[in-house]
Design a protein around this motif. Structure first.
Motif, PDB file in Angstrom:
ATOM      1  N   LEU A  10       1.177  -9.778  -4.655  1.00 20.28           N
ATOM      2  CA  LEU A  10       0.858 -10.931  -3.826  1.00 20.28           C
ATOM      3  C   LEU A  10       1.991 -11.949  -3.873  1.00 20.28           C
ATOM      4  O   LEU A  10       2.736 -12.020  -4.847  1.00 20.28           O
ATOM      5  N   ILE A  21      -2.033 -17.369   0.331  1.00 25.62           N
ATOM      6  CA  ILE A  21      -1.917 -16.089  -0.364  1.00 25.62           C
ATOM      7  C   ILE A  21      -1.506 -15.047   0.669  1.00 25.62           C
ATOM      8  O   ILE A  21      -2.170 -14.882   1.686  1.00 25.62           O
ATOM      9  N   ALA A  22      -0.409 -14.333   0.385  1.00 29.86           N
ATOM     10  CA  ALA A  22       0.094 -13.311   1.307  1.00 29.86           C
ATOM     11  C   ALA A  22       0.163 -11.966   0.604  1.00 29.86           C
ATOM     12  O   ALA A  22       0.506 -11.887  -0.573  1.00 29.86           O
ATOM     13  N   GLY A  23      -0.177 -10.926   1.337  1.00 33.74           N
ATOM     14  CA  GLY A  23      -0.123  -9.573   0.809  1.00 33.74           C
ATOM     15  C   GLY A  23      -0.651  -8.603   1.841  1.00 33.74           C
ATOM     16  O   GLY A  23      -1.011  -8.985   2.951  1.00 33.74           O
ATOM     17  N   ASP A  25      -3.355  -5.812   3.457  1.00 36.58           N
ATOM     18  CA  ASP A  25      -4.813  -5.856   3.608  1.00 36.58           C
ATOM     19  C   ASP A  25      -5.504  -5.439   2.311  1.00 36.58           C
ATOM     20  O   ASP A  25      -6.503  -6.032   1.912  1.00 36.58           O
ATOM     21  N   THR A  27      -4.326  -5.566  -0.906  1.00 39.69           N
ATOM     22  CA  THR A  27      -4.188  -6.521  -2.016  1.00 39.69           C
ATOM     23  C   THR A  27      -4.935  -7.826  -1.752  1.00 39.69           C
ATOM     24  O   THR A  27      -5.326  -8.508  -2.688  1.00 39.69           O
ATOM     25  N   LEU A  28      -5.155  -8.153  -0.484  1.00 42.58           N
ATOM     26  CA  LEU A  28      -5.898  -9.372  -0.147  1.00 42.58           C
ATOM     27  C   LEU A  28      -7.410  -9.168  -0.167  1.00 42.58           C
ATOM     28  O   LEU A  28      -8.171 -10.138  -0.201  1.00 42.58           O
ATOM     29  N   LYS A  29      -7.851  -7.926  -0.152  1.00 43.66           N
ATOM     30  CA  LYS A  29      -9.281  -7.619  -0.069  1.00 43.66           C
ATOM     31  C   LYS A  29     -10.144  -8.384  -1.078  1.00 43.66           C
ATOM     32  O   LYS A  29     -11.169  -8.956  -0.693  1.00 43.66           O
ATOM     33  N   PHE A  31      -9.796 -11.231  -2.274  1.00 41.86           N
ATOM     34  CA  PHE A  31      -9.765 -12.675  -2.037  1.00 41.86           C
ATOM     35  C   PHE A  31     -10.405 -13.085  -0.713  1.00 41.86           C
ATOM     36  O   PHE A  31     -10.673 -14.257  -0.489  1.00 41.86           O
ATOM     37  N   ARG A  32     -10.650 -12.149   0.164  1.00 45.79           N
ATOM     38  CA  ARG A  32     -11.158 -12.472   1.495  1.00 45.79           C
ATOM     39  C   ARG A  32     -12.551 -13.095   1.482  1.00 45.79           C
ATOM     40  O   ARG A  32     -12.888 -13.882   2.362  1.00 45.79           O
TER      41      ARG A  32
END
Length: 69
Positions: A10, A21-23, A25, A27-29, A31-32
């Protein structure tokens, strides 16, 4: 402030009180579904306060973040 967290792939940037927060799909899962973020003096004291007031903690602090816990 801007930094990478290579352990979880991330990139984070803080602009005032906003954390970006960038990454990918994948790695962001985790945090969504975040509904709220709190800035606190003591994570342990705030956790105790939340639990005393009926909150269910589903994931604890991540200790390796450069911004704190």
């Amino acid at each position: 402030m801007r930094f990478d967290i290579p352990q979880i792939s991330l990139e984070l940037a803080q602009i005032g009180d906003i954390l970006l927060i960038a990454g990918s799909d994948e790695t962001l899962k985790p945090f969504r579904s975040t509904q709220a973020t709190f800035l606190v003096d003591s994570p342990d004291e705030f956790r105790a306060h939340l639990e005393e007031n009926g909150a269910k903690i589903i994931r604890g602090p991540i200790r390796f973040l450069p911004t704190g816990t």
